[in-house]
Design a protein around this motif. Structure first.
Motif, PDB file in Angstrom:
ATOM      1  N   ASN A 328       0.839  -1.199   0.000  1.00  0.00           N
ATOM      2  CA  ASN A 328       0.000   0.000   0.000  1.00  0.00           C
ATOM      3  C   ASN A 328       0.876   1.252   0.000  1.00  0.00           C
ATOM      4  N   PRO A 329       1.189   1.788  -1.184  1.00  0.00           N
ATOM      5  CA  PRO A 329       2.089   2.945  -1.258  1.00  0.00           C
ATOM      6  C   PRO A 329       1.538   4.201  -0.600  1.00  0.00           C
ATOM      7  N   PHE A 330       0.219   4.233  -0.342  1.00  0.00           N
ATOM      8  CA  PHE A 330      -0.359   5.432   0.271  1.00  0.00           C
ATOM      9  C   PHE A 330       0.094   5.612   1.716  1.00  0.00           C
ATOM     10  N   ARG A 331       0.785   4.623   2.274  1.00  0.00           N
ATOM     11  CA  ARG A 331       1.396   4.804   3.597  1.00  0.00           C
ATOM     12  C   ARG A 331       2.409   5.949   3.561  1.00  0.00           C
ATOM     13  N   PHE A 332       2.953   6.225   2.374  1.00  0.00           N
ATOM     14  CA  PHE A 332       4.000   7.238   2.242  1.00  0.00           C
ATOM     15  C   PHE A 332       3.494   8.492   1.523  1.00  0.00           C
ATOM     16  N   ASP A 333       2.188   8.685   1.514  1.00  0.00           N
ATOM     17  CA  ASP A 333       1.605   9.873   0.891  1.00  0.00           C
ATOM     18  C   ASP A 333       2.064  11.122   1.651  1.00  0.00           C
ATOM     19  N   PRO A 334       2.803  12.016   0.998  1.00  0.00           N
ATOM     20  CA  PRO A 334       3.304  13.214   1.705  1.00  0.00           C
ATOM     21  C   PRO A 334       2.192  14.151   2.141  1.00  0.00           C
ATOM     22  N   GLU A 335       0.984  13.993   1.569  1.00  0.00           N
ATOM     23  CA  GLU A 335      -0.137  14.866   1.943  1.00  0.00           C
ATOM     24  C   GLU A 335      -0.808  14.412   3.236  1.00  0.00           C
ATOM     25  N   ILE A 336      -0.488  13.194   3.695  1.00  0.00           N
ATOM     26  CA  ILE A 336      -1.109  12.660   4.910  1.00  0.00           C
ATOM     27  C   ILE A 336      -0.123  12.771   6.063  1.00  0.00           C
ATOM     28  N   PRO A 337      -0.448  13.508   7.127  1.00  0.00           N
ATOM     29  CA  PRO A 337       0.470  13.625   8.271  1.00  0.00           C
ATOM     30  C   PRO A 337       0.759  12.252   8.879  1.00  0.00           C
ATOM     31  N   GLN A 338       2.029  11.965   9.153  1.00  0.00           N
ATOM     32  CA  GLN A 338       2.421  10.680   9.702  1.00  0.00           C
ATOM     33  C   GLN A 338       2.808  10.830  11.175  1.00  0.00           C
ATOM     34  N   LYS A 339       2.284   9.923  12.000  1.00  0.00           N
ATOM     35  CA  LYS A 339       2.586   9.965  13.432  1.00  0.00           C
ATOM     36  C   LYS A 339       3.714   9.012  13.804  1.00  0.00           C
ATOM     37  N   ARG A 340       4.114   8.153  12.860  1.00  0.00           N
ATOM     38  CA  ARG A 340       5.133   7.155  13.191  1.00  0.00           C
ATOM     39  C   ARG A 340       6.515   7.804  13.314  1.00  0.00           C
ATOM     40  N   SER A 341       7.383   7.108  14.021  1.00  0.00           N
ATOM     41  CA  SER A 341       8.764   7.565  14.203  1.00  0.00           C
ATOM     42  C   SER A 341       9.492   7.582  12.860  1.00  0.00           C
ATOM     43  N   PRO A 342      10.408   8.525  12.654  1.00  0.00           N
ATOM     44  CA  PRO A 342      11.207   8.510  11.420  1.00  0.00           C
ATOM     45  C   PRO A 342      12.064   7.253  11.310  1.00  0.00           C
ATOM     46  N   LEU A 343      12.255   6.546  12.438  1.00  0.00           N
ATOM     47  CA  LEU A 343      13.045   5.316  12.424  1.00  0.00           C
ATOM     48  C   LEU A 343      12.183   4.076  12.218  1.00  0.00           C
ATOM     49  N   ALA A 344      10.909   4.278  11.856  1.00  0.00           N
ATOM     50  CA  ALA A 344      10.059   3.136  11.521  1.00  0.00           C
ATOM     51  C   ALA A 344      10.325   2.646  10.097  1.00  0.00           C
ATOM     52  N   PHE A 345      11.021   3.458   9.306  1.00  0.00           N
ATOM     53  CA  PHE A 345      11.343   3.117   7.913  1.00  0.00           C
ATOM     54  C   PHE A 345      12.817   3.416   7.693  1.00  0.00           C
ATOM     55  N   ILE A 346      13.635   2.354   7.667  1.00  0.00           N
ATOM     56  CA  ILE A 346      15.089   2.561   7.587  1.00  0.00           C
ATOM     57  C   ILE A 346      15.733   1.618   6.554  1.00  0.00           C
ATOM     58  N   PRO A 347      15.295   1.656   5.298  1.00  0.00           N
ATOM     59  CA  PRO A 347      15.888   0.758   4.297  1.00  0.00           C
ATOM     60  C   PRO A 347      17.356   1.064   4.015  1.00  0.00           C
ATOM     61  N   PHE A 348      17.799   2.284   4.346  1.00  0.00           N
ATOM     62  CA  PHE A 348      19.194   2.670   4.143  1.00  0.00           C
ATOM     63  C   PHE A 348      19.926   2.783   5.475  1.00  0.00           C
ATOM     64  N   SER A 349      19.467   2.027   6.484  1.00  0.00           N
ATOM     65  CA  SER A 349      19.991   2.092   7.843  1.00  0.00           C
ATOM     66  C   SER A 349      19.625   3.453   8.446  1.00  0.00           C
ATOM     67  N   ALA A 350      20.259   3.811   9.559  1.00  0.00           N
ATOM     68  CA  ALA A 350      19.913   5.051  10.252  1.00  0.00           C
ATOM     69  C   ALA A 350      21.090   5.504  11.101  1.00  0.00           C
ATOM     70  N   GLY A 351      20.999   6.735  11.576  1.00  0.00           N
ATOM     71  CA  GLY A 351      22.047   7.259  12.429  1.00  0.00           C
ATOM     72  C   GLY A 351      23.266   7.692  11.638  1.00  0.00           C
ATOM     73  N   PRO A 352      24.401   7.906  12.321  1.00  0.00           N
ATOM     74  CA  PRO A 352      25.589   8.444  11.661  1.00  0.00           C
ATOM     75  C   PRO A 352      26.099   7.576  10.516  1.00  0.00           C
ATOM     76  N   ARG A 353      25.888   6.235  10.603  1.00  0.00           N
ATOM     77  CA  ARG A 353      26.448   5.344   9.589  1.00  0.00           C
ATOM     78  C   ARG A 353      25.389   4.867   8.603  1.00  0.00           C
ATOM     79  N   ASN A 354      24.422   5.720   8.313  1.00  0.00           N
ATOM     80  CA  ASN A 354      23.447   5.341   7.295  1.00  0.00           C
ATOM     81  C   ASN A 354      24.110   5.379   5.916  1.00  0.00           C
ATOM     82  N   CYS A 355      23.389   4.919   4.910  1.00  0.00           N
ATOM     83  CA  CYS A 355      23.962   4.781   3.563  1.00  0.00           C
ATOM     84  C   CYS A 355      24.188   6.153   2.934  1.00  0.00           C
TER      85      CYS A 355
END
Length: 411
Positions: A328-355
Motif C-alpha cells: 500500500n504505497p499510500f502509507r507514504f503519501d506526503p499529503e497525509i500527516p504521519q505519526k510514526r517515528s522517522p526510524l520506523a522506515f530505515i531501508p538505508f539504515s539510520a544514524g551516523p552510519r546510514n547509507c
C-alpha cells in the motif's frame, strides 16, 4: 525503543560489529563500510561531496542510457516469445553498467557482452555468502587453503587491478593537465565521476586520499550498489497492481526523466518506498557498544554488547504498519500527516552510519522505473517467490516477472 535510542549515539560508541564484515576486508579494504573511528569520520567528510546533487545530476543521462539498453534487450526477447524474465539478472547488469560509467567513466558494454570485471564482482558476492555460512573457515589462513579461497583471492586481484589502473591513469591526467584545469574541463563537460571527486578531495589540512584508500572507496561503492543491491532489489520488488501502474504511467507520460522531473514523481516515490518497506535489501544491521548506552526508558545496554536490529522486523511491525504484508504505497503519501517515528522506515539504515549513497540509489530507481512503466506492462509471475536473506534479501530462484511491450498508442 532500541533503534531510537541507538540512533542518537555516536558512531564511535556504537561501531559496526565486525564478525561478518571482516570477511569483506580482503576485497574492500578500509573503505567507508569497514573503517571506524577517526578514519571513518575523515573519509565520510571527503566522500560526501561525491553525492552532492550537482555531481548526481549528470548521472540521470547515464541511467537513461543504461535503461534503454536493457529495454532494447527486452523488446528483442519479447519478439522471440520470451516475456518471463528474471528481473534480478537484468537489473543487476543494468545497475553495473550504470555504476561503471558513474564511478570510472568506463563503458564495459556488460549488458551486451561478458565482462571479466563484472563477473569477478558477482563471483565475490556469491563467495562471501558461502564463506559466511562456513564458520570454521572464517580464519583467513584456513579459507585460503580451499578452492573457494583461491577463487576469492583471484577475483579480488582482478577487481583491484582494474580499479588501480583507472586511478593511475586518472592521476597521470590530473598531474599533466593541472588539477584546476582538469576539474574545470570535466565540470564544464559534466563528466566528473566518483574517482575524479576522490582524487581532488582534500581535508582542511590539504591532505588527500591515498591511491589505496581511493581504491577501497571505489570498490566499496560498487559492492554497496550491487553486493547489497539497493537499486537492484528496490526496482525488482516493485510488482505494482494494474491501477498503480496506470497511476505511475499517467504521472510520467509527459516526462523523459531528468533531474528536475524527479521531483514531479510523488506517486512513483511512494511506490518505491513501499517496496523497500516490504522487502528491504538489507534485513539486519549489527552494532557493538564500546561503552554503556542508556536508552530513553532508563534501561542500559552494557558495554561489549552486540545489538542486532532487524530492519525487516521494524518494517513489518503491525503496531506501526497496519496490515504490514499488504502492498500500500499510500502509507507514504506526503499529503497525509504521519505519526510514526522517522526510524520506523530505515531501508538505508539510520544514524551516523546510514547509507551515504541513498540519493544515488533512489535517483536510479526512479529513472529506471519511470522509463520501464512507460515502455512495458510489468506483471507478477503466477507464484510469489520465497525470500532468502543472503547479503541482501533475494527471491529464491530469481524474481521472475512478465513484461509486455506497450505500443505508443496504449501509453
Amino acid at each position: 525503543m532500541a533503534p531510537d535510542g541507538l540512533s542518537l549515539v555516536s558512531a564511535t560508541i556504537i561501531p559496526k560489529d565486525m564478525f561478518f564484515y571482516n570477511l569483506l576486508k580482503p576485497w574492500l579494504g578500509d573503505g567507508l563500510l569497514l573503517s571506524a573511528g577517526d578514519k571513518w569520520s575523515h573519509h565520510c567528510c571527503l566522500l560526501t561531496p561525491a553525492f552532492h546533487f550537482e555531481i548526481l545530476k549528470p548521472y540521470v543521462k547515464i541511467f537513461n542510457k543504461s535503461a534503454g539498453i536493457m529495454h532494447a534487450k527486452w523488446q528483442c526477447l519479447a519478439l522471440e516469445g520470451s516475456t518471463h524474465l528474471d528481473m534480478f539478472e537484468h537489473i543487476s547488469l543494468m545497475t553495473l553498467d550504470s555504476l561503471q560509467k558513474c564511478v570510472f567513466s568506463f563503458d564495459s558494454n556488460c549488458q551486451e557482452s561478458p565482462s571479466e570485471y563484472i563477473a569477478a564482482i558477482l563471483e565475490l558476492s556469491a563467495l562471501v555468502v558461502k564463506w559466511q555460512e562456513q564458520i570454521f573457515l572464517h580464519m583467513d589462513f584456513l579459507y585460503n587453503l580451499t578452492p573457494n579461497g583461491w577463487r576469492f583471492h583471484r577475483a579480488c586481484n582482478l577487481v583491484h587491478n582494474f580499479t588501480d589502473a583507472v586511478i593511475q591513469e586518472r592521476r597521470r591526467a590530473l598531474i599533466s593537465g593541472g588539477s584546476h584545469d582538469f576539474l574545470k574541463a570535466k565540470a564544464k563537460a559534466k563528466t566528473l565521476d566518483f574517482i575524479d571527486v576522490l582524487l581532488l578531495a582534500k581535508d582542511e589540512d590539504g591532505k588527500q586520499l591515498s591511491d589505496e584508500n581511493i581504491r577501497a572507496e571505489a570498490d566499496t561503492f560498487m559492492f554497496e550498489a550491487l553486493g547489497k543491491s539497493t537499486p537492484t532489489n528496490g526496482f525488482s520488488e516493485c510488482q505494482f497492481p494494474r491501477i498503480l501502474t496506470d497511476s505511475v504511467c499517467y504521472e510520467t507520460l509527459q516526462l523523459l526523466p531528468t533531474w528536475d522531473d524527479l521531483a514531479q514523481l510523488p506517486f512513483l516515490t511512494m511506490c518505491i518506498k513501499e517496496s523497500l518497506r516490504l522487502h528491504p535489501s538489507v534485513t539486519v544491521i549489527a552494532r557493538r557498544c564500546t561503552q554503556d548506552v542508556r536508552l530513553p526508558d532508563g534501561r542500559v545496554i552494557p558495554k561489549g554488547s552486540i545489538c542486532v536490529i532487524s530492519i525487516f522486523g521494524i518494517h513489518h511491525n503491525p503496531s506501526i504498519w497496519p496490515d504490514p504484508e499488504v502492498y500500500n504505497p499510500f502509507r507514504f503519501d506526503p499529503e497525509i500527516p504521519q505519526k510514526r517515528s522517522p526510524l520506523a522506515f530505515i531501508p538505508f539504515s539510520a544514524g551516523p552510519r546510514n547509507c551515504i549513497g541513498q540519493t544515488f540509489a533512489m535517483t536510479e530507481m526512479k529513472v529506471v522505473l519511470a522509463l520501464t512503466l512507460l515502455r512495458f506492462r510489468v506483471l507478477p509471475d503466477e507464484e510469489e517467490p520465497r525470500r532468502k536473506p543472503e547479503l541482501i534479501l533475494r527471491a529464491e530462484g530469481g524474481l521472475r516477472l512478465r513484461v509486455e511491450p506497450l505500443s505508443a498508442g496504449s501509453r
